[in-house]
Scaffold this motif. Structure first.
Motif, PDB file in Angstrom:
ATOM      1  N   SER A   1      -5.577  -1.164   1.231  1.00  0.00           N
ATOM      2  CA  SER A   1      -6.841  -0.866   0.795  1.00  0.00           C
ATOM      3  C   SER A   1      -7.905  -1.076   1.807  1.00  0.00           C
ATOM      4  O   SER A   1      -7.757  -1.892   2.576  1.00  0.00           O
ATOM      5  N   THR A   2      -8.859  -0.034   1.583  1.00  0.00           N
ATOM      6  CA  THR A   2     -10.131  -0.418   2.756  1.00  0.00           C
ATOM      7  C   THR A   2     -11.292  -0.826   2.038  1.00  0.00           C
ATOM      8  O   THR A   2     -12.414  -0.700   2.437  1.00  0.00           O
ATOM      9  N   VAL A   3     -11.158  -1.271   0.938  1.00  0.00           N
ATOM     10  CA  VAL A   3     -12.171  -1.723  -0.012  1.00  0.00           C
ATOM     11  C   VAL A   3     -13.132  -2.760   0.735  1.00  0.00           C
ATOM     12  O   VAL A   3     -14.103  -2.801   0.771  1.00  0.00           O
ATOM     13  N   ALA A   4     -12.595  -3.646   1.514  1.00  0.00           N
ATOM     14  CA  ALA A   4     -13.338  -4.699   2.271  1.00  0.00           C
ATOM     15  C   ALA A   4     -13.885  -4.373   3.555  1.00  0.00           C
ATOM     16  O   ALA A   4     -14.371  -5.018   4.436  1.00  0.00           O
ATOM     17  N   LEU A   5     -13.509  -3.066   3.894  1.00  0.00           N
ATOM     18  CA  LEU A   5     -13.755  -2.525   5.482  1.00  0.00           C
ATOM     19  C   LEU A   5     -15.254  -1.766   5.238  1.00  0.00           C
ATOM     20  O   LEU A   5     -15.432  -0.910   4.698  1.00  0.00           O
ATOM     21  N   GLN A   6     -16.033  -1.792   6.426  1.00  0.00           N
ATOM     22  CA  GLN A   6     -17.234  -1.327   6.373  1.00  0.00           C
ATOM     23  C   GLN A   6     -17.249   0.335   6.694  1.00  0.00           C
ATOM     24  O   GLN A   6     -17.940   1.198   5.921  1.00  0.00           O
ATOM     25  N   ASP A   7     -16.133   0.632   7.532  1.00  0.00           N
ATOM     26  CA  ASP A   7     -16.428   2.244   7.763  1.00  0.00           C
ATOM     27  C   ASP A   7     -15.046   2.854   6.864  1.00  0.00           C
ATOM     28  O   ASP A   7     -14.874   4.074   7.194  1.00  0.00           O
ATOM     29  N   ASN A   8     -14.343   2.218   5.769  1.00  0.00           N
ATOM     30  CA  ASN A   8     -13.661   2.760   5.023  1.00  0.00           C
ATOM     31  C   ASN A   8     -12.410   3.647   5.803  1.00  0.00           C
ATOM     32  O   ASN A   8     -11.893   4.393   5.300  1.00  0.00           O
ATOM     33  N   ARG A   9     -11.809   2.715   6.898  1.00  0.00           N
ATOM     34  CA  ARG A   9     -10.694   3.583   7.476  1.00  0.00           C
ATOM     35  C   ARG A   9      -9.720   2.297   8.022  1.00  0.00           C
ATOM     36  O   ARG A   9     -10.228   1.197   8.464  1.00  0.00           O
ATOM     37  N   ALA A  10      -8.649   2.435   8.226  1.00  0.00           N
ATOM     38  CA  ALA A  10      -7.679   1.655   8.503  1.00  0.00           C
ATOM     39  C   ALA A  10      -7.546   1.648  10.040  1.00  0.00           C
ATOM     40  O   ALA A  10      -7.262   2.809  10.470  1.00  0.00           O
ATOM     41  N   VAL A  11      -7.408   0.598  10.780  1.00  0.00           N
ATOM     42  CA  VAL A  11      -7.326   0.550  12.092  1.00  0.00           C
ATOM     43  C   VAL A  11      -6.040  -0.435  12.480  1.00  0.00           C
ATOM     44  O   VAL A  11      -6.494  -1.697  12.167  1.00  0.00           O
ATOM     45  N   GLY A  12      -5.135   0.049  13.258  1.00  0.00           N
ATOM     46  CA  GLY A  12      -3.924  -0.741  13.458  1.00  0.00           C
ATOM     47  C   GLY A  12      -3.167  -1.555  12.173  1.00  0.00           C
ATOM     48  O   GLY A  12      -2.789  -2.701  12.253  1.00  0.00           O
ATOM     49  N   PHE A  13      -2.995  -0.576  11.145  1.00  0.00           N
ATOM     50  CA  PHE A  13      -2.228  -0.889  10.137  1.00  0.00           C
ATOM     51  C   PHE A  13      -0.912  -0.822  10.299  1.00  0.00           C
ATOM     52  O   PHE A  13      -0.260   0.213  10.872  1.00  0.00           O
ATOM     53  N   PRO A  14      -0.164  -2.101  10.142  1.00  0.00           N
ATOM     54  CA  PRO A  14       1.586  -1.899  10.604  1.00  0.00           C
ATOM     55  C   PRO A  14       2.536  -1.385   9.444  1.00  0.00           C
ATOM     56  O   PRO A  14       2.573  -1.825   8.446  1.00  0.00           O
ATOM     57  N   VAL A  15       2.622  -0.193   9.615  1.00  0.00           N
ATOM     58  CA  VAL A  15       3.692   0.584   8.765  1.00  0.00           C
ATOM     59  C   VAL A  15       4.895   0.060   8.874  1.00  0.00           C
ATOM     60  O   VAL A  15       5.669   0.263   7.753  1.00  0.00           O
ATOM     61  N   ARG A  16       5.523  -0.273  10.186  1.00  0.00           N
ATOM     62  CA  ARG A  16       6.762  -0.612  10.339  1.00  0.00           C
ATOM     63  C   ARG A  16       7.107  -1.712  11.325  1.00  0.00           C
ATOM     64  O   ARG A  16       6.351  -1.491  12.254  1.00  0.00           O
ATOM     65  N   PHE A  17       7.947  -2.491  11.113  1.00  0.00           N
ATOM     66  CA  PHE A  17       8.140  -3.438  12.124  1.00  0.00           C
ATOM     67  C   PHE A  17       9.736  -3.377  12.597  1.00  0.00           C
ATOM     68  O   PHE A  17      10.645  -3.592  11.388  1.00  0.00           O
ATOM     69  N   LEU A  18      10.127  -3.173  13.606  1.00  0.00           N
ATOM     70  CA  LEU A  18      11.637  -3.287  13.982  1.00  0.00           C
ATOM     71  C   LEU A  18      12.144  -4.308  14.954  1.00  0.00           C
ATOM     72  O   LEU A  18      11.465  -4.387  15.977  1.00  0.00           O
ATOM     73  N   ASN A  19      12.996  -5.115  14.575  1.00  0.00           N
ATOM     74  CA  ASN A  19      13.498  -6.132  15.255  1.00  0.00           C
ATOM     75  C   ASN A  19      13.919  -5.629  16.614  1.00  0.00           C
ATOM     76  O   ASN A  19      14.593  -4.571  16.413  1.00  0.00           O
ATOM     77  N   ARG A  20      13.735  -6.192  17.888  1.00  0.00           N
ATOM     78  CA  ARG A  20      14.245  -5.704  19.012  1.00  0.00           C
ATOM     79  C   ARG A  20      15.699  -5.733  19.094  1.00  0.00           C
ATOM     80  O   ARG A  20      16.386  -4.943  19.837  1.00  0.00           O
ATOM     81  N   ASN A  21      16.233  -6.395  18.384  1.00  0.00           N
ATOM     82  CA  ASN A  21      17.894  -6.337  18.130  1.00  0.00           C
ATOM     83  C   ASN A  21      18.546  -5.205  17.282  1.00  0.00           C
ATOM     84  O   ASN A  21      19.662  -5.378  16.952  1.00  0.00           O
TER      85      ASN A  21
END
Length: 460
Positions: free
Chosen positions: A270-290
């Motif tokens: 949600s971007t409700v609390a953000l001034q410019d109403n856009r996500a920056v650097g939202f982590p969609v996926r994390f993959l362990n290096r192993n």
């Protein structure tokens, strides 16, 4: 996805304050059926009965339905919960007319329903059941901006369900999808897939994401030669009979493969609390290096859906069920409220949400060596050490006293496609050594894990 979300459990992962919603356990459906969620902060203690009325479970329809602005055959999934405590009676939830559909304990497919979507412009889109519980629109169509759509379902038993009218008013955008090597909050090193994006309208503040991840698999122990077993009779007396040859492969199939997996968790922002109403650097996926799936080349296709506040709250409610260590210890009274209801009076319940959303997508690639140069690859999906079990085994039909301390034989392993040829056992290794070294089939033939055909979208 909703059925997968209800059927599997993953630990809730928190990344930089953003929540990737974990997957709810199957027994959560009991909670959904017997508890109504009012969007308040009131939490009550409630004791779940040890036995659940099967008729109540059978009357609960699970609906998974998202209509998008993509021109395609739109999909509706219908199922029902079955007795989660009885997972061995798979025949009761399996349709032999569709043998390619796997048996899935915990759910039964809703068969022979009449499914349609109508809009406020007078158009009606009929759906046909293409496999058990899966209904595709007869024709390709795309949801249009500011047009209202309503889902109608009539079950084979005549129960009618209808959704509220839903629409979307703008189109989102993914400005960038990028990959970075970093540590997560738990201290695990790996790869983050970050997203920058938002909407063309400042009024859109709720987003849901899905992804399709594809990756290259290289069989670490592929060999030019392999076993071919014929005329095998494990019950022959006094000893088993067979013809086992070592032949050269006709081609290199099984050396390089590709696999595509689909997200089965709910990812929201949600971007409700953000001034410019856009996500920056939202982590969609994390993959362990192993994680072995990033060993060579990896690609991810991320889709961003614009959500209404009601749809957002519905999925956030599911999050509250899945993020609790014990969902039965603090739950709300009532049924999870969606936007679909049964039209006739009775005990028929429904869990699900009919969503109409605009979607945009973006794909990214990376190689393991790009982020981890000159570093060892993750361990393969299977332990590929060579071994040498005995070639033969006692006859299955031998009736005398038998003391056989050896592991599964080469014949048995090759017969069930478990073993592949590795080489000659020249050093006589093994507790019950045979003439050949073997490895697991997946180590020598990657088609056990993927497909040898390169996807159409793949780029090297």
């Amino acid at each position: 996805m909703l059925k997968k979300y209800l059927n599997f459990k993953r630990r809730l992962t928190k990344l930089y304050g953003k929540i990737l919603i974990g997957v709810v356990p199957t027994k959560t459906i009991f909670f959904l059926v017997f508890s109504v969620f009012f969007f308040t902060n009131c939490i009550e203690k409630f004791d779940i009965p040890s036995e659940v009325d099967e008729t109540v479970l059978a009357s609960t329809l699970i609906v998974e339905a998202t209509i998008t602005n993509e021109i395609k055959r739109q999909k509706i999934l219908l199922s029902r919960p079955s007795n989660f405590e009885v997972v061995n009676d798979l025949d009761s939830i399996y349709d032999p007319r569709f043998p390619e559909i796997p048996k899935e304990p915990g759910f039964s497919y809703e068969r022979n329903a009449q499914v349609s979507v109508v809009d406020n412009k007078g158009n009606e889109y009929q759906f046909v059941e293409t496999s058990p519980g899966t209904y595709l629109s007869n024709d390709n169509f795309a949801a249009e901006k500011d047009v209202e759509y309503t889902l109608n379902v009539i079950t084979d038993k005549g129960t009618s369900y209808v959704s509220s009218a839903e629409s979307f008013g703008s189109v989102g955008q993914i400005e960038d999808l990028y990959i970075e090597r970093d540590f997560n909050v738990e201290g695990d090193e790996g790869v983050f897939i970050y997203l920058d994006g938002g909407s063309t309208s400042t009024s859109d503040q709720y987003y849901r994401y899905t992804y399709e991840e594809s990756y290259k698999i290289i069989a670490p122990e592929w060999r030019e030669e392999d076993f071919v077993l014929t005329n095998y009779d494990p019950c022959a007396l006094p000893t088993v009979t067979y013809d086992l040859e070592i032949v050269k492969r006709e081609n290199e199939e099984g050396k390089v493969c590709y696999k595509t997996d689909y997200s089965n968790s709910i990812i929201q922002n949600s971007t409700v609390a953000l001034q410019d109403n856009r996500a920056v650097g939202f982590p969609v996926r994390f993959l362990n290096r192993n994680n072995y799936i990033i060993s060579h080349r990896y690609s991810i296709l991320v889709k961003q859906y614009l959500q209404s506040i009601d749809a957002y709250n519905f999925y956030r409610t599911l999050e509250s069920f899945g993020s609790s260590e014990n969902i039965f210890s603090s739950i709300q009274p009532g049924l999870l409220i969606g936007n679909i209801k049964a039209e006739n009076d009775g005990d028929d319940q429904v869990v699900g949400y009919f969503e109409v959303a605009s979607v945009t997508e973006k794909r990214a690639y990376f190689n393991y060596e790009d982020l981890f140069p000159e570093e060892p690859l993750p361990d393969y999906a299977v332990n590929c050490f060579p071994s040498s079990p005995p070639l033969e085994h006692p006859s299955y039909c031998y009736e005398g006293e038998l003391n056989w301390p050896c592991p599964i034989s080469i014949l048995e392993g090759v017969n069930i496609n478990l073993f592949a040829y590795y080489g000659e056992n020249e050093e006589g290794i093994g507790a019950c050594p045979g003439p050949y070294l073997i490895t697991f089939r997946a180590c020598s033939d990657c088609t056990v894990l993927g497909n040898s055909t390169m996807p159409d979208f793949w780029e090297e």
